[in-house]
Motif scaffolding. Structure first.
Motif, PDB file in Angstrom:
ATOM      1  N   PRO A 214     -27.243  28.450  17.661  1.00  0.00           N
ATOM      2  CA  PRO A 214     -27.020  26.998  17.597  1.00  0.00           C
ATOM      3  C   PRO A 214     -28.297  26.184  17.447  1.00  0.00           C
ATOM      4  O   PRO A 214     -28.290  25.129  16.809  1.00  0.00           O
TER       5      PRO A 214
ATOM      6  N   GLN B 273     -29.159  26.270  13.842  1.00  0.00           N
ATOM      7  CA  GLN B 273     -28.183  25.411  13.142  1.00  0.00           C
ATOM      8  C   GLN B 273     -28.589  23.952  13.237  1.00  0.00           C
ATOM      9  O   GLN B 273     -28.533  23.206  12.251  1.00  0.00           O
ATOM     10  N   LYS B 274     -29.021  23.532  14.428  1.00  0.00           N
ATOM     11  CA  LYS B 274     -29.441  22.145  14.608  1.00  0.00           C
ATOM     12  C   LYS B 274     -30.674  21.833  13.746  1.00  0.00           C
ATOM     13  O   LYS B 274     -30.778  20.758  13.146  1.00  0.00           O
TER      14      LYS B 274
ATOM     15  N   LEU C 243     -24.746  32.234  13.690  1.00  0.00           N
ATOM     16  CA  LEU C 243     -26.072  31.609  13.709  1.00  0.00           C
ATOM     17  C   LEU C 243     -26.386  31.004  15.074  1.00  0.00           C
ATOM     18  O   LEU C 243     -25.531  30.360  15.694  1.00  0.00           O
TER      19      LEU C 243
ATOM     20  N   ILE D 298     -24.833  26.233   5.392  1.00  0.00           N
ATOM     21  CA  ILE D 298     -25.059  26.281   6.839  1.00  0.00           C
ATOM     22  C   ILE D 298     -23.775  26.723   7.544  1.00  0.00           C
ATOM     23  O   ILE D 298     -23.808  27.509   8.501  1.00  0.00           O
ATOM     24  N   GLY D 299     -22.631  26.248   7.053  1.00  0.00           N
ATOM     25  CA  GLY D 299     -21.355  26.655   7.630  1.00  0.00           C
ATOM     26  C   GLY D 299     -21.135  28.160   7.538  1.00  0.00           C
ATOM     27  O   GLY D 299     -20.605  28.776   8.482  1.00  0.00           O
TER      28      GLY D 299
ATOM     29  N   LEU E 138     -31.537  23.273  10.928  1.00  0.00           N
ATOM     30  CA  LEU E 138     -31.097  23.192   9.537  1.00  0.00           C
ATOM     31  C   LEU E 138     -30.412  21.860   9.248  1.00  0.00           C
ATOM     32  O   LEU E 138     -30.642  21.236   8.207  1.00  0.00           O
ATOM     33  N   ASP E 139     -29.583  21.409  10.184  1.00  0.00           N
ATOM     34  CA  ASP E 139     -28.882  20.148   9.963  1.00  0.00           C
ATOM     35  C   ASP E 139     -29.818  18.952  10.030  1.00  0.00           C
ATOM     36  O   ASP E 139     -29.613  17.956   9.323  1.00  0.00           O
TER      37      ASP E 139
ATOM     38  N   ASN F 145     -24.735  21.988   3.110  1.00  0.00           N
ATOM     39  CA  ASN F 145     -23.853  21.879   4.272  1.00  0.00           C
ATOM     40  C   ASN F 145     -22.914  23.084   4.356  1.00  0.00           C
ATOM     41  O   ASN F 145     -22.730  23.680   5.424  1.00  0.00           O
TER      42      ASN F 145
ATOM     43  N   LEU G  70     -23.489  30.432   7.577  1.00  0.00           N
ATOM     44  CA  LEU G  70     -24.359  31.042   8.584  1.00  0.00           C
ATOM     45  C   LEU G  70     -23.782  30.881   9.982  1.00  0.00           C
ATOM     46  O   LEU G  70     -23.853  31.801  10.811  1.00  0.00           O
ATOM     47  N   VAL G  71     -23.192  29.716  10.266  1.00  0.00           N
ATOM     48  CA  VAL G  71     -22.567  29.487  11.576  1.00  0.00           C
ATOM     49  C   VAL G  71     -21.428  30.477  11.785  1.00  0.00           C
ATOM     50  O   VAL G  71     -21.271  31.049  12.873  1.00  0.00           O
TER      51      VAL G  71
END
Length: 240
Positions: A164, A167-168, A162, A154-155, A170-171, A151, A157-158
């Motif tokens: 979006p 990002q979605k 990143l 990913i933050g 990955l989440d 988590n 990278l955002v």
């Protein structure tokens, strides 16, 4: 993304269900020299509990008349040297009915987990989802985004801008993989279709974050030196 060539019986080459490479295949018909014998007794079938995959080992002893085994064949991958087992025109090993192959630029340590997940998705969609979350975790150091957990990675990278949509993706893998280990509102126990879509998400992520940037950089660096110098001057940069 590298084009996937579906494996077909007696084809000279296709996308290997193990390593994902588009590789030449050597085909082997099977024969039998009499009753099944264990390893060490004249080159018959071997049973290895530590590595239960098919393997080429030994040769016929000549003690029995050889007879062909109909409708059972092996294809031998030139790239990874592993064997795929076919009954008639269907793959029965590796143990997945779906053609799931990793994108070519997937890092090796990520690829290993991806293929491990592909091998069990028929028997355990939940286990495959959990492994794909691990694949995402292994991907992060390759993206310079290693943190205390997926988590947080990913933050990072955002924060770097990143896309979006990525990002979605990955989440989705992070949450569903976590739910597979600690069941909550999402139950993937018998949901193979959803598990199969997760494999595609991993390939999409690698395509967007590794393959596409590498392709763009390669094309950019092939520009004439005077064009590169002009771009650097325009953007106020002294290096590439």
């Amino acid at each position: 993304m590298t084009k996937q060539i579906t494996p077909t019986l007696n084809a000279a080459s296709f996308t290997c269900p193990y390593c994902g490479a588009h590789a030449n295949q050597t085909w082997h018909a099977l024969n039998t020299g009499g009753p099944l014998r264990m390893a060490g007794l004249g080159g018959a079938a071997r049973v290895d509990g530590l590595n239960p995959e098919p393997a080429i080992s030994g040769s016929a002893s000549g003690q029995f008349e050889l007879k062909f085994v109909n409708n059972l064949n092996l294809s031998h991958c030139f790239s990874c040297k592993r064997l795929t087992v076919w009954v008639v025109d269907k793959i029965v090993w590796p143990a997945t009915s779906a053609i799931i192959t990793p994108i070519e630029d997937m890092p090796q340590d990520v690829r290993e987990v991806f293929l491990e997940a592909a091998a069990i998705v028929d028997a355990s969609p939940r286990g495959a989802a959990a492994l794909l979350r691990l694949a995402v975790e292994r991907l992060m150091p390759h993206l310079d985004a290693q943190a205390k957990n997926v988590n947080a990675s990913i933050g990072l990278l955002v924060a770097k801008g990143l896309d979006p949509k990525i990002q979605k993706a990955l989440d989705v893998l992070r949450v569903m993989g976590n739910e597979a280990v600690h069941p909550g509102q999402i139950d993937l126990k018998d949901d193979k279709d959803t598990a199969l879509k997760l494999f595609n998400l991993v390939n999409i992520i690698v395509q967007a974050l590794i393959t596409t940037p590498n392709h763009i950089n390669s094309m950019f660096e092939s520009l004439p030196p005077n064009a590169l110098a002009g771009i650097q001057k325009r953007d106020g940069r002294t290096g590439k």
